[in-house]
Design an enzyme around this catalytic site. Structure first.
Site, PDB file in Angstrom:
ATOM      1  N   LYS A   9       0.844  -1.087   0.026  1.00  0.00           N
ATOM      2  CA  LYS A   9       0.104  -0.094  -0.102  1.00  0.00           C
ATOM      3  C   LYS A   9       0.696   1.188   0.047  1.00  0.00           C
ATOM      4  CE  LYS A   9      -3.831  -2.272   2.494  1.00  0.00           C
ATOM      5  NZ  LYS A   9      -4.470  -2.456   3.553  1.00  0.00           N
ATOM      6  N   LYS A  13       6.535   2.820  -3.446  1.00  0.00           N
ATOM      7  CA  LYS A  13       7.124   1.271  -4.008  1.00  0.00           C
ATOM      8  C   LYS A  13       6.371   1.194  -5.286  1.00  0.00           C
ATOM      9  CE  LYS A  13       8.326  -1.421   0.145  1.00  0.00           C
ATOM     10  NZ  LYS A  13       7.874  -2.555   0.793  1.00  0.00           N
ATOM     11  N   ASP A  70      10.161  -8.150   0.391  1.00  0.00           N
ATOM     12  CA  ASP A  70      10.503  -7.837   1.709  1.00  0.00           C
ATOM     13  C   ASP A  70      11.955  -7.553   1.786  1.00  0.00           C
ATOM     14  OD1 ASP A  70       9.265  -8.469   4.370  1.00  0.00           O
ATOM     15  OD2 ASP A  70      10.848  -9.795   4.772  1.00  0.00           O
ATOM     16  N   HIS A 181      19.304  -1.640  -2.598  1.00  0.00           N
ATOM     17  CA  HIS A 181      18.819  -2.772  -2.730  1.00  0.00           C
ATOM     18  C   HIS A 181      17.781  -3.191  -3.466  1.00  0.00           C
ATOM     19  CE1 HIS A 181      16.840  -0.733   0.499  1.00  0.00           C
ATOM     20  NE2 HIS A 181      16.189  -1.704   0.774  1.00  0.00           N
TER      21      HIS A 181
END
Length: 204
Positions: A9, A13, A70, A181
């Protein structure tokens, strides 16, 4: 494939993924578009396990291709902590300032050369009827003795990049997006996309 759901959400991202998939003509949606999407307990012991749990649960419920990520911080002097507990390191309310304060307390007195750390990102791609694929990437640095910089989020103010002489929070957004990353994991995902959608799931 015309559409893919990002299991988040977080609007920031979603924008990162949208930029990647725009050139492929794939529409990117998020969990904000699917209020019935499941909340998944992150019970995995690794970033990859948690990414797979989230991607597969959402894909089963929504019957659509889903990407989940993740990520977190791994500090060598702390035996890999905070690791998969990075977001809630100081408690259940995801407070960045408290997480950083706890991390710095635990590293008090540890010399700079022993404060090596890395941000780790795992992306899982779950497509109905195909093997789930995982790509992973890291960004290496050190934990600074005090926060510096106003940009970014999470542990960025204490993640020091010696080759740039700055913390992650001191980088311009476009600079961070070249070396982070998640940026590296997105590049890997882009490079392997045709193989992934062809059903040859793999873990890296």
């Amino acid at each position: 494939m015309k559409e893919i759901v990002i299991a988040t959400k977080n609007a920031g991202k979603v924008r990162e993924f949208a930029a990647l998939f725009a050139k492929r003509g794939v529409e990117v949606k998020s969990l904000l578009d699917f209020p019935d999407a499941p909340d998944v307990a992150e019970t995995g012991s690794t970033f990859a396990e948690n990414a797979v749990l989230k991607a597969e649960a959402a894909s089963r419920r929504l019957k659509r291709p889903v990407i989940a990520d993740d990520s977190g911080l791994v500090v060598d002097a702390l035996g890999g902590r905070p690791g998969v507990h990075s977001a809630r390191y100081a408690g259940e309310d995801k407070n960045d300032a408290r997480n950083i304060a706890k991390l710095l307390r635990e590293l008090d007195g540890v010399p700079m050369e022993q404060r090596t750390a890395r941000f780790h990102c795992a992306l899982a791609v779950a497509i109905p009827g195909r093997p789930t694929a995982v790509v992973e990437a890291t960004c290496d640095g050190y934990i600074a003795e005090a926060p510096r910089g106003e940009g970014g989020f999470g542990y960025d103010p204490v993640f020091y990049l010696p080759e740039r002489g700055k913390t992650m929070a001191e980088l311009a957004p476009e600079e961070k997006n070249q070396i982070s990353h998640r940026a590296k994991a997105l590049t890997k995902l882009d490079e392997q996309w045709e193989e992934i959608v062809g059903g040859k799931g793999r873990t890296e």
